[in-house]
Design a protein around this motif. Structure first.
Motif, short mmCIF file in Angstrom:
data_model
loop_
_atom_site.label_atom_id
_atom_site.label_comp_id
_atom_site.label_asym_id
_atom_site.label_seq_id
_atom_site.Cartn_x
_atom_site.Cartn_y
_atom_site.Cartn_z
N ARG A 1 49.72 33.19 80.79
CA ARG A 1 49.85 33.84 79.50
C ARG A 1 50.61 35.17 79.64
O ARG A 1 51.28 35.62 78.73
N ARG A 2 50.46 35.78 80.80
CA ARG A 2 51.19 37.03 81.06
C ARG A 2 52.57 36.74 81.63
O ARG A 2 53.22 37.64 82.15
N LEU B 1 52.80 44.66 75.73
CA LEU B 1 51.63 45.50 76.02
C LEU B 1 51.38 45.50 77.52
O LEU B 1 51.48 44.47 78.18
N SER B 2 51.01 46.65 78.04
CA SER B 2 50.70 46.73 79.47
C SER B 2 49.28 46.22 79.69
O SER B 2 48.50 46.10 78.74
N LEU B 3 48.97 45.94 80.94
CA LEU B 3 47.62 45.48 81.25
C LEU B 3 46.58 46.52 80.84
O LEU B 3 45.46 46.19 80.46
N ILE C 1 45.80 46.13 77.28
CA ILE C 1 44.96 44.95 77.07
C ILE C 1 43.53 45.26 77.46
O ILE C 1 42.59 44.89 76.75
N LEU D 1 46.99 39.08 74.83
CA LEU D 1 47.34 38.85 76.23
C LEU D 1 48.75 38.30 76.34
O LEU D 1 49.49 38.62 77.27
N LEU E 1 45.23 32.60 82.48
CA LEU E 1 45.42 34.00 82.14
C LEU E 1 46.75 34.51 82.68
O LEU E 1 47.50 35.20 81.99
#
Lengths: 654, 757
Positions: A536-537, B282-284, B287, B277, A533
């Motif tokens: 992916r960011r 896009l910000s968290l 998401i 993701l 995860l």
């Protein structure tokens, strides 16, 4: 000229040597104790005996290589096959060299430990992790128990580890080196061996193929195709050929006929060399053998002069022992009510006349001949009055029918089905009309010798098909368990109990290492999720190299665990704790490598690791009496070893 | 990052390609009304140039309604309703499983409680359809072949047929959305419209058309929702999300097979979230919003709807009926007409009473015995003791003191710690256990009925233990959890939940377990309690909690489902039979004089589907390999390969998810289980064949390849139409001689020996 100072440099990994020695010591010491039949030895032993006597058998539980390796051990020890394996706990006579029977599985079991060490190194983890993996395997009581007897799991685990180790060796080797290809070939061979020992070896083989195809896919973008060809050759073609080869050995070694013959076709049986046929006792009142061969003797109604029966002839069949005609009526059969009953006709003066004429339909007449030949011709018998076809319904009759298979006549002509075909297995031409004489004739052994060779391929396909399709009644065993119980070691298996004392052997794993294994599985999955995860960011916690290592560790170890565990959840078979051992070995490789991976909190971790190692050693020591069956423990001591309520530990009442 | 750009570029490129393809490759049906002259072919190369850099994405073009496309959709809809509703009332008797589902519809109308292995939505909808069209619930639906006579059955059939008519339409829309090609959509619709199997299965009172309607609705909404991804949180985005959730709830509410489509949507959503993701713009927070929206739309909403369906089910069915015995005592007490409804009986268990004993595990059954003995080789050959799910006089036991004395006056009450005998009322044998292995659970001991007229031996003695009680506590009827400890061996009476083989009448095994852990399997309650010498007291049970009922009914359903084992003598269908159309199902009629309907897919359609699956895999492998090797391709081929892998992959996944699980199912399987998978397979065929024909120019040069493409489409259309003409009697009914007779209408069409018409 320059290479003149001829030097030999040898590097010996002393840790590896030490671990191997310890492993040999734990697995091989006092192998002949107990000198009585332990658990499944009773099952595999009978096959070993049959190998020694060269008598043909079918074992539907797995391919023959495992049995052959066990038999090899017996052969080297001079075992002559004269021992009846009838119950667990039976004493071996002095003439049987017990240690030699158990030597090969124990040796393979011992070699698993250095293999785990080497495998960890090939996964590019440190020697310390490798040592950890080796120690976990070394001190695992269940692996020791499973290795020390004449059982197959240690062979399976050995070949699986060898396959992965040699594949990774090949993968890590510089390309285009000859030793690399050698490792690849070894990998293919051990895959074939693993599948040849047990069908569950297939799970690991598939995983290896998966890993190899991912590697190939990554390479195929920029490399020459020749690279793939060698992989396909070594990992697909070689294993398949070898697998067939095991059967070739199996069939050429076992050339005598034996108890499982009736499961095979007549042509197959004819290829087996008959042992001296003694008359089977009490065969007088059975008109049918369990395999579903119809033992009616055919006789021509008009038999002067004798002429061969051809396709389309109408015949009657008279049962040799009872002189009754094979008959059928439009009456529901006992077990398959949609079909017609078939019987030996007795004239009870009921309103049913005999309908005992059958037309011969030789359906392989194009391939063979118009004339009905013994063994070769495959025949359908068509009932003249109702045009129903004589068929083996496949259903077993209840007790009154001696649990033999039901024969019916069925009208539906649903294409070809092997249950409609019949072959003549024994054929003799008798002239006597008297019942007494005929009986005497039938009791005398057969004289025909049809020396018809069927090719190896047809024997192989028939045997393989029979092995896969023979279904035995699966019922629960006292020590069987469900796959989900394995994760927490809910059950154990009592392998052996001394005839008079409390000395006993159990398949119980080392609870501490077992727990470590399950924990590391969870930890890996958790870490993997977090890492993926975050990656992916765009947050890279690991360098690319470390990430690669982490991923390939997961592919091999977690993947191996999954492939060797999840399929059991779907299986409809009786399962035992030992089915989990291959999956467990993958976790033992995983645990130390994972520990190495999370070494950020180094000092605290060292203490913990040391503590865990000590705990593992202690619990190994603790369970040793149940692993080696000695020393004998008192009831209280046994009670203290019962760490879980669900474990069955046996006490002898005195 | 680079990858993201690629994806968005590809999305845009796909949009333009739609417009272009529509101009260049009109589908066979629309050729005659196509407004665009063939001259536009020459524009093709010119068109490619701007789209290859992805700049000219005109989203408005996508929403511009193409009139010919709309017309095509209307034609599909019209044909679909016509083929499904034609001859709907024939035959006027009960066909195949109508006997079950029609009967269950009647139960709803009569509000009688029943038990079925499927969730209730499908049957409730059937009941609703019947109710609104004037069916009064009086037809008994005893067996297939019964004449309906004056009863109104057309409403229920018509309702199923209408839902079934939506399938080709939905398939058309899904394929169009996925491939952006009207031709692909038209091919799919043609296959489904003229498939005799799809027609037949839609025309009767069955759960399958309803199930497939919800499955396709969910998939369509999912695909539409995916298409909305460029403008999240708008009204239409929410609409498709909610519709998808509703479709999922509907599918699961009809049959548990709906789980497969939930899995499909779930996997698609995971992929979608993965894409989001990776979108670093896009910000968290965004998401999290996306994630929560999907949790609400695809998990919470369906769950809520599903639970609501059950709530309606339990509210509707408030009268006692055939399904009572499957449920716990507290549950039964809320059914009007059940003997536990406002029950009145002696409050405390007493000696001399006749009782029934119910196991506390969910769907555990009543302690039961009957005259039959355990067969040879299964423990001792004594009388069987089992657990039985239905109410029956063989469930009644008498409570006796160990010594056989009878007393007068007020009977003594049974207390915690007392040793009793339980005598089976019908056979006068005592509940007995001994050190023999139980028939299935080998670790436990066998329980039998032993003795005669209540005289047995010391192995008949059981100690009563109230869970959580102390010595001397009384045993409350219905409310106490009781355990029975065997005096001689120290084991505890236990219901393993395993089904005995035929000799045990497929009832549930009862054993004596040496493991003393308290589990519901070893706990029992006293349900009926009759003692003429004690006063009856009205007993109000705790009203069961709705969640408990829900859980209980699910466990009963799951157990019922896995209990549907194939019968020995039955010809059962194997999953590998299905894609090759090996054998159908007789819906109605067997011999020559009867009106026969046979559920069998149009073999031409099914075999085209099968071949296309192989073709699809080949095409994907080839295109992936070519791209992976870095060989330069035209933009057009790249797009086709993208459709193959994206849309085609989704459809292939759908097919796999609806087909493969059947291989590991232990329950009995039927041919009609394949139909949801067949829908996916047909859609995949549409996509595959369209792309194959469109790439005909790999083989031939320009004008000829277009001819080949059109010719291929025409051949396909007419083959399917002609085969439908040949096989339509399968659906719409045949009379007269069977197919092997030359004078039959179906003569020469029995292409496989296994077909039975």
């Amino acid at each position: 000229i320059q290479c003149l100072p001829l030097l030999v440099t040898a590097q010996v990994d002393l840790v590896l040597v030490l671990v191997s020695l310890l492993s040999l010591w734990t697995r091989l010491s006092r192998l002949s104790y107990p000198s009585s039949v332990v658990f499944d030895e009773v099952y595999y032993g009978q096959f070993v005996s049959l190998y020694m006597k060269r008598v043909f058998f079918i074992d539907d539980s797995g391919p023959p290589l495992g049995h052959m390796i066990l038999a090899l051990g017996a052969y080297l020890g001079g075992f002559d096959g004269n021992f009846v394996w009838n119950r667990i706990g039976a004493e071996y006579p002095c003439s049987v060299s017990v240690a030699s029977l158990r030597l090969l599985p124990a040796l393979c079991g011992a070699l698993c430990v250095p293999l785990a060490y080497l495998l960890t190194l090939e996964l590019r983890f440190s020697h310390l992790s490798a040592l950890g993996a080796a120690l976990l395997l070394l001190l695992e009581n269940s692996l020791i128990v499973q290795s020390r007897f004449m059982l197959l799991e240690s062979l399976l685990i050995f070949f699986v580890l060898l396959a992965f180790f040699s594949y990774l060796r090949f993968h890590n080797a510089p390309s285009r080196s000859w030793s690399g290809s050698g490792w690849l070939l070894l990998s293919g061979v051990s895959c074939a061996a693993a599948v040849g020992v047990k069908y569950t070896g297939l799970f690991s083989y598939l995983l290896l193929l998966g890993v190899a195809s991912v590697h190939t896919w990554n390479l195929i973008g920029d490399r020459a195709v020749s690279h793939c060809v060698s992989k396909v050759l070594c990992l697909l073609v070689v294993p398949v050929l070898l697998y067939v080869f095991w059967f070739y050995i199996h069939l050429s070694v076992l050339h005598r006929s034996g108890p499982h013959d009736q499961l095979m076709s007549s042509a197959f049986q004819a290829s087996l060399q008959a042992t001296t046929h003694t008359d089977s006792p009490g065969s007088g009142d059975h008109s049918c053998l369990p395999s579903g061969c119809l033992c009616f003797r055919q006789e021509l109604v008009v038999d002067t002069p004798p002429r061969p029966i051809r396709h389309g002839d109408v015949i009657q069949l008279v049962h040799g022992m009872t002189s009754r005609f094979l008959n059928s009526h439009d009456v529901a059969a006992p077990m398959s009510p949609h079909a017609q009953e078939v019987s030996g006709y007795i004239d009870f003066n009921v309103s049913m006349a005999a309908q005992n004429l059958w037309r011969v339909d030789i359906y392989n007449r194009e391939a063979e001949s118009e004339v009905w030949k013994t063994i070769v011709s495959e025949v359908r018998l068509v009932h003249l009055n109702t045009s129903a076809i004589l068929k083996l319904s496949g259903v077993a009759l209840p007790d009154w029918g001696f649990r033999q298979l039901e024969v019916v006549a069925e009208k539906l002509q649903k294409g070809h089905s092997s249950s409609l075909g019949w072959t003549v297995e024994e054929h003799r031409y008798g002239t006597s009309q008297e019942q007494k004489e005929r009986e005497a004739e039938l009791h005398s052994p057969t004289h025909i010798d049809v020396d018809r060779k069927i090719s190896f391929w047809s024997k192989f396909t028939e045997l393989q098909w029979k092995m896969l399709s023979v279904k035995q009644e699966e019922s629960e065993h006292k020590y069987s368990s469900a796959p989900l119980e394995w994760l927490t070691m809910e059950t154990n298996i009592a392998y052996w109990l001394h005839a008079s004392t409390n000395a006993q052997i159990h398949l119980i794993g080392n609870p501490v290492s077992w727990g470590v294994a399950s924990l590391s599985l969870l930890a890996y999955q958790l870490l993997a999720t977090v890492y993926t995860l975050r990656r992916r960011r765009g947050l890279k916690d690991l360098s690319d190299g470390a990430w690669q290592r982490f991923v390939s560790l997961g592919f091999v170890c977690v993947g191996g665990w999954m492939m060797n565990f999840l399929p059991f959840l779907l299986m409809d078979k009786t399962l035992f704790l030992y089915h989990y051992l291959p999956a467990l070995c993958y976790l033992y490789v995983l645990s130390p490598a994972l520990l190495e991976h999370i070494r950020t909190l180094r000092s605290a971790l060292c203490v913990c690791t040391a503590a865990v190692l000590v705990a593992i050693l202690l619990s190994y020591w603790n369970f040793c009496p149940l692993t080696y069956g000695r020393p004998e423990l008192s009831a209280n001591q046994l009670q203290a070893l019962k760490w879980r309520d669900s474990w069955d530990i046996l006490y002898r009442r005195r | 990052m680079a990858k993201e750009e690629c994806i968005s570029q590809w999305h845009k490129a796909r949009d333009t390609s739609t417009v272009r393809n529509r101009k260049v490759f009109p589908s066979p049906e629309q050729t005659h009304q196509s407004l665009i002259a063939p001259a536009s072919n020459s524009n093709k190369q010119g068109d490619d140039a701007p789209s290859s850099n992805g700049s000219s994405a005109d989203l408005s073009a996508r929403r511009r309604v193409d009139p010919s496309n709309k017309l095509l959709l209307m034609v599909v809809t019209g044909l679909s309703f016509a083929t499904r509703l034609y001859n709907i009332t024939e035959p006027p008797h009960v066909c195949w499983d109508e006997t079950h589902f029609g009967k269950m519809g009647s139960y709803y109308i009569n509000r009688t409680f029943f038990f079925d292995v499927h969730p209730p939505l499908g049957k409730m909808l059937i009941a609703l359809a019947g109710y609104t069209t004037g069916y009064d619930g009086t037809f008994p639906f005893v067996k297939p072949g019964d004449k309906y006579e004056h009863h109104n059955y057309w409403g229920m059939r018509g309702f199923c047929a209408v839902l079934g008519s939506f399938l080709p339409v939905f398939a058309y829309l899904i394929v169009q959305e996925l491939s952006r090609s009207a031709t692909a959509a038209a091919i799919t619709a043609t296959l489904l419209l003229f498939d005799t199997g799809c027609i037949t299965i839609s025309q009767y009172i069955l759960l399958d058309p309803i199930l497939m309607f919800f499955i396709m609705a969910a998939v369509l909404s999912m695909v539409k929702f995916n298409q909305q991804s460029y403008r999240p949180f708008t009204a239409s985005w929410w609409l498709w999300l909610v519709l998808c959730g509703a479709g999922l709830a509907g599918a699961l509410g009809v049959k548990f097979v709906g789980l497969f489509v939930i899995l499909l949507v779930g996997l698609n959503t995971v992929g979608d979230l993965w894409r989001i993701l990776g979108d670093l713009s896009l910000s968290l927070m965004d998401i999290a919003k996306h994630f929560l929206a999907r949790v609400v739309g695809l998990i919470l909403l369906p769950l809520f709807l599903y639970v609501t369906i059950f709530a309606v089910h339990f509210v509707l069915l408030n009268k006692s009926g055939p399904g009572d015995g499957f449920f716990s005592s507290t549950f039964q007490s809320r059914l009007i007409g059940n003997n536990l409804y406002n029950a009145s009986m002696p409050e405390y268990l007493a000696y001399g009473s006749s009782i029934t004993v119910k196991n506390l595990r969910i769907a555990g059954g009543y302690l039961h015995s009957h005259w039959h003995l355990y067969p040879e080789g299964v423990g001792a050959k004594q009388q069987q003791v089992t657990a039985y799910l239905h109410k029956d006089h063989n469930n009644v036991w008498l409570v006796r003191k160990p010594d056989n004395e009878t007393q007068s006056g007020t009977p003594d009450l049974v207390r915690h710690g007392d040793v009793i005998r339980l005598e089976h009322k019908e056979t006068t044998r005592n509940l007995h256990s001994h050190l023999h292995q139980a028939p299935l659970t080998k670790k436990h001991f066998q329980v039998t009925g032993y003795g005669i007229n209540g005289t047995g031996d010391t192995n008949d003695l059981w100690q009563v233990e109230v869970c959580g009680g102390r010595k001397g506590d009384l045993v409350k009827v219905l409310r106490s959890k009781v355990r029975f400890l065997h005096k001689a061996t120290g084991c505890v009476l236990y219901s393993s939940g395993k089904t005995l083989p035929k000799w045990g009448w497929e009832q549930v095994e009862v054993t004596c377990s040496p493991y003393m852990k308290e589990t519901p399997s070893s706990q029992w309650n006293i349900e009926d309690h009759v003692n003429p010498r004690l006063p009856n007291i009205s007993i109000s049970l705790l009203k069961p909690n709705f969640l408990e009922i829900l859980l209980e009914s699910h466990i009963v359903m799951i157990r019922g489902n896995s209990g549907l084992k194939p019968k020995d003598n039955e010809m059962n269908s194997k999953p590998w039979h299905w894609p090759i159309n090996y054998q159908g199902l007789r819906f109605s009629g067997v011999n020559e004089t009867e009106y026969r309907v046979y559920l069998l897919g149009n073999p031409v359609v099914w075999w085209i589907n099968l071949a296309s699956l192989g073709l699809y895999l080949l095409m994907v492998a080839a295109s992936s390999l070519v791209i992976h090797r870095g060989i330069a391709l035209q933009q057009k081929r790249l797009e086709d390969s993208g459709v193959l892998r994206g849309g085609g992959g989704l459809l292939l996944l759908g097919w796999l998810l609806h087909y493969l699980p059947f291989y590991v199912m232990g329950r009995v399987l039927y041919y009609h289980h394949y139909f949801p998978a067949m829908l996916f397979s047909s859609m995949l065929t549409g996509v595959t064949l369209d792309i194959l024909l469109r790439n005909a120019d790999l083989l031939l040069c320009q004008p000829y390849s277009d001819w080949l493409q059109r010719g291929g489409q025409m051949v396909l259309l007419f083959t399917v139409l002609y085969s439908f003409y040949l096989f339509h009697p399968l659906s719409y009914g045949m009379t007269g001689p069977l197919a092997h007779d030359p004078s039959s209408a179906m003569a020469g069409l029995k292409w496989m020996d296994s077909w039975e018409f």
